[in-house]
Design an enzyme around this catalytic site. Structure first.
Site, PDB file in Angstrom:
ATOM      1  CG  ASN C  52      -1.960  -1.185   0.679  1.00  0.00           C
ATOM      2  OD1 ASN C  52      -3.221  -1.455  -0.261  1.00  0.00           O
ATOM      3  ND2 ASN C  52      -2.472  -1.730   2.241  1.00  0.00           N
ATOM      4  CE  LYS C 170       0.359  -7.236   5.195  1.00  0.00           C
ATOM      5  NZ  LYS C 170       0.580  -6.327   3.843  1.00  0.00           N
TER       6      LYS C 170
END
Lengths: 303, 303, 303, 303
Positions: C52, C170
């Protein structure tokens, strides 16, 4: 390996649809009528009960009836290749036996696919070899990833091909590189048939001996001409015709499938009719698109 | 559409590796030496900074250095096509500008792929058209699904191809049906190059004008011969050579990739050297396998 | 395995976007302003230069500038996790070194993916271990199949996790079964972070310690509350909030991605701005859809 | 939507295997014996003729026989859910009718998949609604991408679920995000069952009411306990048991499948026996691996 007098598959085959009447029953007269039209062409034979024949939507009795009616309409000098592959090895053996009894010249056996996580090379070899062991007619492997989710690799095909009663493969996957590898590694007696007209010429270019082509149901002349130009080294003409056929072939295969093929047959004066549910008939707007595509391709059939 | 005096791409191109020295720096003399060997063949030109050139593993300075050294070694009558595609449109524009300044004849622009969920037809058209608008050299689309996870469909390619400065596509996807469709729909001035020797002949058969072939780095003679046989209608010879090259091509492409290509170059008397991490050198046992494959293919290079 | 005083990752992290001004340059004041708003929440920290953050669309100088500005705005008691993964091992090492010098608490290293055919377990282990060997800060594995096309399997993660400087993962793949396996097999000191709010609660249910959630940029309160309800055994409330967040999370992740996340930030009074090309701004009609989704989710931010 | 007095599916169901004798015939006494053991647990019921029941490998007569024998052994207060989905809509209707006549409480209808290119949302809705229209028992959607290659998306499920006789879905795809969406959008009366024990707890966490779990054939106590801990807010225990079951669940599902499930039943004192070809029995070395996995999981069954 295959003996010298093995069945020669060179040529073009339509995988013929199974026609249904208004009540949804098998329309046997329509089937006979269609075959009579196709018989006017230099086709090598027919695939009956393939994917376009809606094999998986027919019950046991209907399957035999379709084979009987087709055989009666197909001359002895043309081959009838029967789709006999089921999920179960035993059911495949039984349907192959029945097809042979009815007069099929060869059996087209699709990869079982439901338990795809288990469909290892070992499992597939054993399935095909068990079927081939018991079959009184030659067996052709049917690789159809768009329907099965399984795309046989070259090494598995080569291993399956070692059985003397397994004489070839219909490969609908479109990977012409693999077709070349198979042709190279399995030797010249193992016969590769292209499974779609979209890659007929590329497949011939790497050694395929012909094709089982949905398009051959509605454009037999053009399919035969592509192969003849190839054999005659008329390269430009082969390519022009191959490219010209792409839109119509797409329409009746991965574009809109069996419903479009049947509608196209209706439009060209054969008997197409409706597909079986869950397949739905072509929508009206797609029918119009199809009509345009057929006109542009300038298709017509001998009567 | 393309003007009549558009760059003609017909022919065979090796996508040349970037050699590194023992410390991992770009080995400029080795690069020059390799190009001199390839210059002895009738290759149409070279792709520099393609996937085999490890573009994504080079920093900005190294990219320019490789282009400069390559251009100095490539004769003016051979094309230098520079890989200039980055994830960012702006960086792609900048690298294309720099490549043109160094003397590249065309830019090979790969599909951006990181935000693949966003790489809609609209986004891709805008990316390619923005790059082509600002480029002083022609742009070639680079479709490389094995690296990007994105496989351009025919309609997107056709739409991208409407820009007058976009003159062709290198398609490494292997779908020759799609190549035929693109050739058919984009018109004869849009030039299709096969992206792998594994499907060179099938691609030519549907209208490709040549190929960018990793195999051409180590088997330029054979790659050129496949195309020449095709042009001369010597069909059997083309097919035999195409099939003969499959194992060695597989080894240096999807089999073991850049590390194998570099090792094969070492084995054939060129400078291959090591790939950059994360790529690892070929293991010893695979080196032996590769040596056998090279011997069986009977490869040797002019000195 | 990890020492007892390893960095504790438990908690929620927004992977913050990189804002650009009207000319397309990094908008450093906007970045600072955004962080000040997020600082009002009990977030554990931030991921800077993640997907992002448009890492792959920034040049080298911009990457360092974003890290510097972010670190200056992030209090010392909150973690700054820097995205430092590049295609090249060397570039990853270098960016990790620079991030540590700027004050990052940990490095988030994505799987290299361009040469995916070569990204074997061995290659990936060596890449991650080489980076972790040289890093002065702990390394977190970043599994992001939607962007890389590579989905690490449990056994590879376990093997990579054996390095004492690799403290967690993650995982944005969404396979909670695999997260449970990793948690089970890598032991309690290896920390799993959910990579999307869509599966935050299911991931917590199998042992994840928190999440790096695009949604946390615009709904930090709700993301924190889901975790808190879970910790408090308030199961019904956790589930209700989890389900309520699904539409808005979908909108700003796999639905419309970074452009939608930035637009949502604008709508909520933060600075979102435009994405970088090739990413295109959200279309007007999708903006309207997004506005409705935000209103239905009843989002608002502390000022 | 579903009426208030709809069939309540909450609970755990084993999808029971179909046992065969040494000659390959259905072993009816073994089936009865197995059910008697399972009856000692608080299972909500059974799925008969699911994927683990080898539905696709049974002929028409065998299917009815298995249903009859199972119904006779299953007490009236436990549900018998019959797998009745065939490729053909008509055959699905017919098998559903027969199952209802035999006493099935609900029909589990898998997505038809052979003509997957045609399995549009419209086609799937019409298939399921036609079956549900004519069925005298409720219909449960069966989403099984690992076998069918089709993974129903949330919007299609919601649309199918609008039929009042379609009361739930067994989702074996493992996407718990989607399960949450379905649960959210289809409303509380549409019942979601997890299709594998590997994601039972995560699925419960987003609103599933239970599970159809291959693992429940050999670990009914543990499967029931995971759900009970969840209902009792005993979160740690639920998670510990969920994670402990992962290796054994993997072994009998996507790891080695039906052959392993049957072998595990043999090892635990039930009747497993051999699978039908093309499925092959578990190899000897995998049997040893399985034995270790079972011992580590400390499974045993009531006698």
């Amino acid at each position: 390996m295959v003996s010298n007098n093995a069945l020669q598959l060179e040529g073009i085959y339509p995988p013929i649809p199974t026609p249904f009447d208004a009540k949804g029953h098998v329309a046997t007269k329509a089937l006979t009528g269609n075959v009579r039209i196709w018989n006017k062409y230099e086709l090598r034979g027919y695939v009956v009960l393939g994917s376009n024949g809606e094999l998986v939507l027919l019950n046991d009795q209907e399957r035999l009836r379709v084979l009987e009616v087709a055989r009666a309409a197909i001359p002895a000098d043309k081959l009838m290749i029967a789709g006999t592959g089921c999920q179960s090895t035993l059911q495949t053996i039984e349907l192959t036996r029945q097809a042979a009894a009815i007069g099929a010249d060869a059996a087209l056996v699709i990869t079982p696919s439901y338990y795809r996580g288990r469909m290892t090379k070992e499992v597939l070899i054993q399935h095909f070899h068990t079927v081939a062991d018991t079959a009184s007619i030659p067996v052709i492997i049917y690789n159809m990833p768009a329907c099965t989710g399984i795309d046989l690799d070259a090494t598995t095909v080569i291993a399956v091909a070692e059985h003397e009663n397994i004489i070839g493969i219909k490969d609908s996957g479109g990977n012409v590189v693999k077709m070349g590898e198979i042709r190279h590694l399995a030797g010249p007696t193992f016969q590769v048939l292209a499974g779609s007209a979209s890659f007929l010429l590329p497949a011939l270019s790497v050694g395929a001996v012909g094709g089982v082509l949905a398009l051959a149901n509605i454009a037999p002349h053009q399919c035969l001409a592509i192969r003849q130009h190839f054999l005659d080294n008329e390269w430009e003409q082969a390519r022009a015709l191959q490219i010209q056929m792409i839109p119509v072939n797409t329409a009746v295969t991965r574009g809109w499938g069996v419903p479009a093929l049947k509608t196209a047959m209706d439009m060209l004066g054969m008997y197409g009719g409706l597909p079986r549910p869950p397949l739905l008939p072509l929508s009206e707007d797609k029918k119009e698109d199809l009509r345009c595509i057929l006109q542009e391709a300038e298709l017509s059939l001998l009567r």
